[in-house]
Scaffold this motif. Structure first.
Motif, PDB file in Angstrom:
ATOM      1  N   SER A   1     -35.182-102.642  78.002  1.00 22.98           N
ATOM      2  CA  SER A   1     -36.464-103.011  77.393  1.00 22.98           C
ATOM      3  C   SER A   1     -36.749-104.494  77.583  1.00 22.98           C
ATOM      4  O   SER A   1     -37.901-104.899  77.811  1.00 22.98           O
TER       5      SER A   1
ATOM      6  N   SER B   1     -37.789 -96.975  73.993  1.00 24.57           N
ATOM      7  CA  SER B   1     -36.438 -96.522  74.362  1.00 24.57           C
ATOM      8  C   SER B   1     -36.424 -95.956  75.773  1.00 24.57           C
ATOM      9  O   SER B   1     -36.010 -94.815  76.007  1.00 24.57           O
TER      10      SER B   1
ATOM     11  N   CYS C   1     -37.427-100.833  71.291  1.00 24.65           N
ATOM     12  CA  CYS C   1     -36.091-100.277  71.517  1.00 24.65           C
ATOM     13  C   CYS C   1     -35.172-100.654  70.365  1.00 24.65           C
ATOM     14  O   CYS C   1     -35.343-101.707  69.733  1.00 24.65           O
TER      15      CYS C   1
END
Length: 352
Positions: A305, A182, A293
């Motif tokens: 990502s 993330s 993510c």
């Protein structure tokens, strides 16, 4: 799970060595107990505190889980260590499920980033991603006798990326694996990051210079955050998570956000507005790198990502369907399974 996408280019010598040792690593594979954290209250997992002093004399709070303290074999200096780096306005407790999963399985290190959690406050001028990279290097130097995997979430992932820029020589030598969860290397809308930390759910265009104005009255802002608890819960839920999650997870994340003074939030804010590290990702191609993510991440959207994955040779990408920014809580079993694979590959590098 939307899918696990593996890179097709495996050109780096370090990654090739890891691939050649997969068979050996699988025989010694670490499998985290993925349900362990569900039996323990949030914030209850701790080990005796240690202090690592940063290069500007800031005390960093560090905790180490030794395998033999939790029923596993005693670790040796040659064994792999996994270092976890938490995100913006959170603290080391945010790794609750991963910490529980790996107790007794592998040596793990957790620390509070400067000005966060139990670590000492930093001077404002040192609240930069470059300094966070130096802090991470210092933690590795003082807590990792052999080689390590570094795992970063959100700002922690940015710290790991900054480590690759500031200290690329560590990758393939001391650092033999990395997870970027993330997070992003640039192009971030800083308002997305700040939104959950503003009082009463204020956000959107209420950014930029307004942050400095709020910082000057940060004590009032902190009071407003407490007064606006009901609204803050809703904002935390919507921004931290992608789907319905237990109320305990929302309360846990809110408690970490609320414990971070707004002055600290404001000190780090400029780092996100100027973030641009996509040209410094080459070191990750030398080691196994996992990118994770949630598809509903509102803070660092999935496109970041995917871009990281496209720029890091041989990396893997796990997209967790429906999960938000706190994917490490929301879909912790998927995240831990991906870390299992990463640790397995990293062990192959250590054994080769």
């Amino acid at each position: 799970m939307k899918g696990r996408i593996f890179g097709t280019v495996v050109g780096a010598a370090g990654l090739a060595a890891a691939a050649g040792a997969v068979g050996i690593a699988r025989q010694n594979r670490v499998i985290g107990n993925r349900a362990a954290g569900e039996q323990v209250a949030f914030g209850a997992l701790h080990s005796p505190p240690r202090v690592v002093v940063a290069d500007d004399a800031v005390d960093l709070h560090v905790e180490i889980d030794e395998p033999d303290d939790f029923g596993g074999p005693a670790a040796t200096d040659d064994d792999l260590t996994v270092v976890f780096v938490h995100g913006y306005s959170l603290n080391l407790d945010s790794w609750h499920f991963q910490r529980a999963a790996y107790r007794g399985q592998v040596r793990t290190v957790f620390y509070d980033q400067r000005s966060h959690g139990r670590s000492a406050r930093s001077a404002e001028e040192n609240c930069t991603l470059a300094q966070l990279a130096h802090d991470l290097r210092r933690v590795i130097e003082h807590t990792v006798p052999g080689r390590c995997v570094v795992v970063g979430h959100s700002m922690g992932g940015m710290s790991v990326i900054s480590l690759a820029e500031q200290h690329p020589d560590l990758f393939g030598d001391k650092v033999v694996g990395a997870a970027l969860i993330s997070t992003t290397a640039g192009g971030l809308d800083p308002g997305r990051v700040l939104f959950p930390m503003l009082p009463l759910g204020l956000g959107g265009r209420f950014m930029g210079r307004a942050v400095r104005t709020l910082d000057r009255g940060h004590r009032i802002v902190d009071l407003a955050r407490v007064w606006g608890r009901a609204v803050a819960d809703v904002v935390t839920d919507r921004y931290a998570f992608g789907d319905d999650v237990p109320a305990s997870q929302v309360e846990f994340v809110y408690s970490m956000l609320n414990a971070t003074p707004f002055a600290v939030v404001a000190d780090f804010y400029p780092a996100f507005a100027t973030l641009d590290h996509f040209e410094h990702l080459e070191p990750f191609g030398r080691v196994p790198t996992a990118i994770v993510c949630g598809t509903e991440d509102k803070v660092t959207p999935i496109g970041h990502s995917r871009k990281l994955h496209s720029r890091i040779a041989g990396s893997s990408l796990l997209e967790c369907e429906g999960a938000g920014h706190m994917v490490i809580l929301e879909q912790h079993k998927q995240v831990t399974a991906e870390l299992d694979d990463l640790i397995s590959l990293a062990q192959g590098q250590v054994l080769s």
